[in-house]
Motif scaffolding. Structure first.
Motif, PDB file in Angstrom:
ATOM      1  N   ASN A 219      17.829   3.911  14.976  1.00 33.10           N
ATOM      2  CA  ASN A 219      18.137   2.545  14.544  1.00 33.10           C
ATOM      3  C   ASN A 219      17.220   1.534  15.243  1.00 33.10           C
ATOM      4  O   ASN A 219      17.659   0.704  16.023  1.00 33.10           O
ATOM      5  N   GLN A 220      15.924   1.660  14.946  1.00 37.00           N
ATOM      6  CA  GLN A 220      14.918   0.792  15.555  1.00 37.00           C
ATOM      7  C   GLN A 220      13.914   0.355  14.490  1.00 37.00           C
ATOM      8  O   GLN A 220      13.452   1.176  13.699  1.00 37.00           O
ATOM      9  N   THR A 221      13.563  -0.922  14.519  1.00 33.70           N
ATOM     10  CA  THR A 221      12.656  -1.457  13.502  1.00 33.70           C
ATOM     11  C   THR A 221      11.237  -0.895  13.614  1.00 33.70           C
ATOM     12  O   THR A 221      10.480  -0.979  12.655  1.00 33.70           O
ATOM     13  N   ARG A 222      10.884  -0.290  14.703  1.00 38.86           N
ATOM     14  CA  ARG A 222       9.519   0.243  14.836  1.00 38.86           C
ATOM     15  C   ARG A 222       9.232   1.378  13.859  1.00 38.86           C
ATOM     16  O   ARG A 222       8.085   1.760  13.666  1.00 38.86           O
ATOM     17  N   TYR A 223      10.273   1.937  13.225  1.00 36.78           N
ATOM     18  CA  TYR A 223      10.092   3.019  12.263  1.00 36.78           C
ATOM     19  C   TYR A 223       9.995   2.522  10.816  1.00 36.78           C
ATOM     20  O   TYR A 223       9.840   3.330   9.906  1.00 36.78           O
ATOM     21  N   LEU A 224      10.090   1.229  10.604  1.00 32.43           N
ATOM     22  CA  LEU A 224      10.075   0.693   9.245  1.00 32.43           C
ATOM     23  C   LEU A 224       8.800   1.063   8.485  1.00 32.43           C
ATOM     24  O   LEU A 224       8.859   1.514   7.348  1.00 32.43           O
ATOM     25  N   SER A 225       7.653   0.861   9.098  1.00 29.79           N
ATOM     26  CA  SER A 225       6.397   1.135   8.381  1.00 29.79           C
ATOM     27  C   SER A 225       6.223   2.625   8.101  1.00 29.79           C
ATOM     28  O   SER A 225       5.689   3.001   7.049  1.00 29.79           O
ATOM     29  N   LEU A 226       6.692   3.494   8.988  1.00 22.44           N
ATOM     30  CA  LEU A 226       6.603   4.932   8.764  1.00 22.44           C
ATOM     31  C   LEU A 226       7.406   5.338   7.534  1.00 22.44           C
ATOM     32  O   LEU A 226       6.896   6.049   6.660  1.00 22.44           O
ATOM     33  N   ILE A 227       8.638   4.874   7.434  1.00 19.76           N
ATOM     34  CA  ILE A 227       9.488   5.236   6.301  1.00 19.76           C
ATOM     35  C   ILE A 227       8.944   4.599   5.013  1.00 19.76           C
ATOM     36  O   ILE A 227       8.924   5.233   3.963  1.00 19.76           O
ATOM     37  N   GLY A 228       8.496   3.354   5.091  1.00 14.67           N
ATOM     38  CA  GLY A 228       7.886   2.710   3.925  1.00 14.67           C
ATOM     39  C   GLY A 228       6.691   3.492   3.427  1.00 14.67           C
ATOM     40  O   GLY A 228       6.500   3.685   2.221  1.00 14.67           O
ATOM     41  N   LYS A 229       5.873   3.993   4.343  1.00 15.96           N
ATOM     42  CA  LYS A 229       4.682   4.776   3.984  1.00 15.96           C
ATOM     43  C   LYS A 229       5.061   6.099   3.331  1.00 15.96           C
ATOM     44  O   LYS A 229       4.402   6.545   2.385  1.00 15.96           O
ATOM     45  N   ILE A 230       6.129   6.732   3.804  1.00 17.24           N
ATOM     46  CA  ILE A 230       6.588   7.979   3.179  1.00 17.24           C
ATOM     47  C   ILE A 230       6.984   7.715   1.730  1.00 17.24           C
ATOM     48  O   ILE A 230       6.598   8.449   0.821  1.00 17.24           O
ATOM     49  N   GLY A 231       7.749   6.650   1.490  1.00 21.44           N
ATOM     50  CA  GLY A 231       8.127   6.287   0.122  1.00 21.44           C
ATOM     51  C   GLY A 231       6.916   5.979  -0.737  1.00 21.44           C
ATOM     52  O   GLY A 231       6.829   6.383  -1.898  1.00 21.44           O
ATOM     53  N   GLU A 232       5.967   5.282  -0.159  1.00 21.62           N
ATOM     54  CA  GLU A 232       4.728   4.933  -0.861  1.00 21.62           C
ATOM     55  C   GLU A 232       3.954   6.199  -1.244  1.00 21.62           C
ATOM     56  O   GLU A 232       3.466   6.328  -2.371  1.00 21.62           O
ATOM     57  N   ASP A 233       3.840   7.133  -0.325  1.00 19.96           N
ATOM     58  CA  ASP A 233       3.122   8.376  -0.602  1.00 19.96           C
ATOM     59  C   ASP A 233       3.801   9.189  -1.702  1.00 19.96           C
ATOM     60  O   ASP A 233       3.122   9.763  -2.564  1.00 19.96           O
ATOM     61  N   ILE A 234       5.123   9.232  -1.692  1.00 26.13           N
ATOM     62  CA  ILE A 234       5.851   9.942  -2.753  1.00 26.13           C
ATOM     63  C   ILE A 234       5.556   9.287  -4.098  1.00 26.13           C
ATOM     64  O   ILE A 234       5.255   9.965  -5.078  1.00 26.13           O
ATOM     65  N   ALA A 235       5.624   7.964  -4.163  1.00 26.29           N
ATOM     66  CA  ALA A 235       5.372   7.245  -5.420  1.00 26.29           C
ATOM     67  C   ALA A 235       3.952   7.484  -5.925  1.00 26.29           C
ATOM     68  O   ALA A 235       3.730   7.622  -7.127  1.00 26.29           O
ATOM     69  N   ASN A 236       2.997   7.555  -5.031  1.00 28.61           N
ATOM     70  CA  ASN A 236       1.608   7.788  -5.434  1.00 28.61           C
ATOM     71  C   ASN A 236       1.377   9.177  -6.014  1.00 28.61           C
ATOM     72  O   ASN A 236       0.401   9.399  -6.719  1.00 28.61           O
TER      73      ASN A 236
END
Length: 142
Positions: free
Chosen positions: A14-31
């Motif tokens: 539960n830390q905001t420092r992981y936001l970009s990592l999870i966003g990138k995973i979603g982005e990679d799946i969509a691509n």
């Protein structure tokens, strides 16, 4: 080519420092979506954005920035839809009582993220379950 079944299930501190990592995973799946005939780059950006917003809400509001809690993110396909679930362990809220931002309340701390998520996804629901809540966001893949 038939797309293989994909399901991602991640538990994130539960830390905001992981936001970009999870966003990138979603982005990679969509691509990588073979069956999506639209603009994959735009879809990827939107998935990154909604994941980041949903996780930020879960971390800051639902889990009250408690470092001992986690946020669970599940991404999977159902029929011709991409489904994203963000699980939190907070008290929950009524998603229908979040006002749509306008000139009077645009600077308030609440509601902009949900409004953004609703504008980018085809359906959004928030439900309470034993031990927490789930924000479920669905995007049709046409």
């Amino acid at each position: 080519m038939e797309e293989k079944k994909i399901q991602v299930d991640i538990k994130v501190p539960n830390q905001t420092r992981y936001l970009s990592l999870i966003g990138k995973i979603g982005e990679d799946i969509a691509n990588e979506l073979y069956r999506y005939s639209g603009d994959r780059e735009t879809l990827a950006y939107h998935i990154n954005l909604v994941l980041t917003e949903a996780m930020a809400n879960a971390i800051r509001h639902a889990n009250a920035s408690d470092p001992d809690k986690i946020v669970r993110v599940v991404i999977f396909f159902e029929a011709d839809e991409l489904v994203i679930q963000v699980h939190d362990s907070g008290q929950g809220f009524d998603i229908n009582n979040i006002p749509t931002p306008n000139a009077e309340n645009i600077l308030e701390d609440r509601g902009r993220g949900i409004s953004l998520i609703r504008s980018l996804m085809d359906s959004v629901c928030y439900r309470t379950m034993k031990g927490g809540n789930i924000l479920e966001m669905t995007k049709k893949l046409q």
